[in-house]
Motif scaffolding. Structure first.
Motif, PDB file in Angstrom:
ATOM      1  N   GLU A  12       0.930  -1.090  -0.086  1.00 50.08           N
ATOM      2  CA  GLU A  12       0.120  -0.130   0.138  1.00 50.08           C
ATOM      3  C   GLU A  12       0.999   1.060  -0.037  1.00 50.08           C
ATOM      4  O   GLU A  12       1.792   1.331   0.817  1.00 50.08           O
ATOM      5  CB  GLU A  12      -0.884  -0.212   1.272  1.00 50.08           C
ATOM      6  CG  GLU A  12      -1.835  -0.917   1.133  1.00 50.08           C
ATOM      7  CD  GLU A  12      -2.826  -1.020   2.411  1.00 50.08           C
ATOM      8  OE1 GLU A  12      -2.851   0.125   2.892  1.00 50.08           O
ATOM      9  OE2 GLU A  12      -3.496  -1.950   2.840  1.00 50.08           O
ATOM     10  N   ARG A  13       0.623   2.034  -0.899  1.00 50.62           N
ATOM     11  CA  ARG A  13       1.338   3.433  -1.014  1.00 50.62           C
ATOM     12  C   ARG A  13       1.279   4.162   0.073  1.00 50.62           C
ATOM     13  O   ARG A  13       2.320   4.979   0.683  1.00 50.62           O
ATOM     14  CB  ARG A  13       1.235   4.082  -2.309  1.00 50.62           C
ATOM     15  CG  ARG A  13       2.104   3.573  -3.333  1.00 50.62           C
ATOM     16  CD  ARG A  13       2.114   4.346  -4.604  1.00 50.62           C
ATOM     17  NE  ARG A  13       2.509   5.751  -4.150  1.00 50.62           N
ATOM     18  CZ  ARG A  13       2.344   6.727  -5.344  1.00 50.62           C
ATOM     19  NH1 ARG A  13       1.321   6.408  -6.341  1.00 50.62           N
ATOM     20  NH2 ARG A  13       2.615   8.045  -5.078  1.00 50.62           N
ATOM     21  N   GLY A  14      -0.004   4.569   0.321  1.00 51.38           N
ATOM     22  CA  GLY A  14      -0.411   5.252   1.415  1.00 51.38           C
ATOM     23  C   GLY A  14      -0.133   6.862   0.977  1.00 51.38           C
ATOM     24  O   GLY A  14      -0.195   6.941  -0.176  1.00 51.38           O
ATOM     25  N   ASN A  15      -0.330   7.628   2.216  1.00 55.16           N
ATOM     26  CA  ASN A  15       0.170   9.181   1.755  1.00 55.16           C
ATOM     27  C   ASN A  15       1.446   9.622   2.216  1.00 55.16           C
ATOM     28  O   ASN A  15       1.750  10.720   2.806  1.00 55.16           O
ATOM     29  CB  ASN A  15      -1.092   9.822   2.713  1.00 55.16           C
ATOM     30  CG  ASN A  15      -2.435   9.515   2.102  1.00 55.16           C
ATOM     31  OD1 ASN A  15      -2.641   9.357   0.847  1.00 55.16           O
ATOM     32  ND2 ASN A  15      -3.516   9.777   2.981  1.00 55.16           N
ATOM     33  N   LYS A  16       2.492   8.694   2.113  1.00 56.58           N
ATOM     34  CA  LYS A  16       3.759   9.067   2.732  1.00 56.58           C
ATOM     35  C   LYS A  16       4.475  10.202   2.130  1.00 56.58           C
ATOM     36  O   LYS A  16       4.960  11.206   2.488  1.00 56.58           O
ATOM     37  CB  LYS A  16       4.767   7.943   2.537  1.00 56.58           C
ATOM     38  CG  LYS A  16       4.532   6.963   3.728  1.00 56.58           C
ATOM     39  CD  LYS A  16       5.392   5.804   3.779  1.00 56.58           C
ATOM     40  CE  LYS A  16       4.987   4.736   4.826  1.00 56.58           C
ATOM     41  NZ  LYS A  16       6.032   3.770   4.786  1.00 56.58           N
ATOM     42  N   PRO A  17       4.312  10.151   0.660  1.00 64.59           N
ATOM     43  CA  PRO A  17       4.868  11.495  -0.132  1.00 64.59           C
ATOM     44  C   PRO A  17       4.165  12.937   0.300  1.00 64.59           C
ATOM     45  O   PRO A  17       4.653  13.621   0.615  1.00 64.59           O
ATOM     46  CB  PRO A  17       4.515  11.189  -1.503  1.00 64.59           C
ATOM     47  CG  PRO A  17       4.665   9.819  -1.488  1.00 64.59           C
ATOM     48  CD  PRO A  17       3.754   9.434  -0.267  1.00 64.59           C
TER      49      PRO A  17
END
Length: 66
Positions: A12-17
């Motif tokens: 899951e990419r998520g909202n890290k950037p």
């Protein structure tokens, strides 16, 4: 008919950037704000010392005139 079975977990990419972007912007705002506040107090101190020096010169001039 082929059935596709994927046993690997999906990343899951998520909202890290997005979060890192917000943290970076907040850090930059904090650094710039700190610099502005430091510069302001430095200029206030220089102004006070210049005012004191002007007053001393005026007192010296008054004494020399008298």
């Amino acid at each position: 008919m082929l059935v596709e079975i994927n046993l690997l977990p999906q990343k899951e990419r998520g909202n890290k950037p997005f979060v890192w972007g917000l943290v970076t912007i907040a850090a930059l705002v904090l650094l710039v704000g700190s610099f502005i506040i430091w510069e302001y107090f430095s200029l206030v101190e220089k102004e006070q010392s210049a005012t004191i020096a002007i007053q001393e010169v005026q007192v010296d001039q008054a004494v020399k005139k008298a």
